[in-house]
Design a protein around this motif. Structure first.
Motif, PDB file in Angstrom:
ATOM      1  N   UNK A  47      -1.919   4.184  -3.920  1.00  0.00           N
ATOM      2  CA  UNK A  47      -2.247   2.801  -4.270  1.00  0.00           C
ATOM      3  C   UNK A  47      -2.330   2.593  -5.778  1.00  0.00           C
ATOM      4  N   UNK A  48      -2.579   3.633  -6.534  1.00  0.00           N
ATOM      5  CA  UNK A  48      -2.575   3.503  -7.988  1.00  0.00           C
ATOM      6  C   UNK A  48      -1.203   3.053  -8.482  1.00  0.00           C
ATOM      7  N   UNK A  87       7.345  -1.501  -5.045  1.00  0.00           N
ATOM      8  CA  UNK A  87       8.258  -1.323  -3.912  1.00  0.00           C
ATOM      9  C   UNK A  87       7.557  -0.482  -2.842  1.00  0.00           C
ATOM     10  N   UNK A  88       6.581  -1.079  -2.203  1.00  0.00           N
ATOM     11  CA  UNK A  88       5.726  -0.393  -1.244  1.00  0.00           C
ATOM     12  C   UNK A  88       6.483   0.002   0.016  1.00  0.00           C
ATOM     13  N   UNK A  91       0.179  -4.551  -8.772  1.00  0.00           N
ATOM     14  CA  UNK A  91       1.065  -5.627  -9.205  1.00  0.00           C
ATOM     15  C   UNK A  91       0.433  -6.319 -10.414  1.00  0.00           C
ATOM     16  N   UNK A  92       1.234  -6.564 -11.406  1.00  0.00           N
ATOM     17  CA  UNK A  92       0.766  -7.243 -12.610  1.00  0.00           C
ATOM     18  C   UNK A  92       1.680  -8.415 -12.902  1.00  0.00           C
TER      19      UNK A  92
END
Length: 116
Positions: A72-73, A85-86, A77-78
């Motif tokens: 998850x690190x 691209x999960x 999203x910024x």
């Protein structure tokens, strides 16, 4: 540095949880079942506490939680930066990535919902 902090946090949590399971097994069973109610895990009659409860705070549990938290690190999203691209799993069981569903220059809309 973030991975080290996560490692320390999760390891401490697992050590405390395992210690509490040894010292207070009935209280921890009630606590874990309460968590199962929130996630609806214990609504499946074929999925009893004996199947999943003892796995909490095990070494495999530690490995799994670390893997998820570290992954998850990378998925942050910024604004103004490319979307992460999960990985996702299709209904057919195929593993792919979110951005695989992009078509040309059209926006990709993700809709999350639940059917009960």
């Amino acid at each position: 540095l973030q991975k080290i902090l996560i490692l320390l946090q999760v390891t401490l949590s697992v050590v405390v949880g395992k210690t509490l399971m040894i010292l207070f097994p009935n209280a921890m069973k009630r606590y874990i079942l309460k968590m199962g109610e929130k996630s609806r895990m214990n609504q499946n009659p074929k999925f009893s506490y004996e199947n999943w409860g003892p796995t909490f705070f095990s070494f495999k549990y530690l490995q799994f939680v670390l893997k998820v938290k570290w992954k998850r690190l990378e998925d942050e999203a910024h604004e103004g930066h490319p979307a992460p691209n999960t990985p996702v799993v299709t209904l057919g069981g195929e593993v792919c990535h979110v951005l695989d569903f992009m078509k040309d220059n059209r926006p990709l809309i993700l809709n999350f919902g639940s059917c009960t």
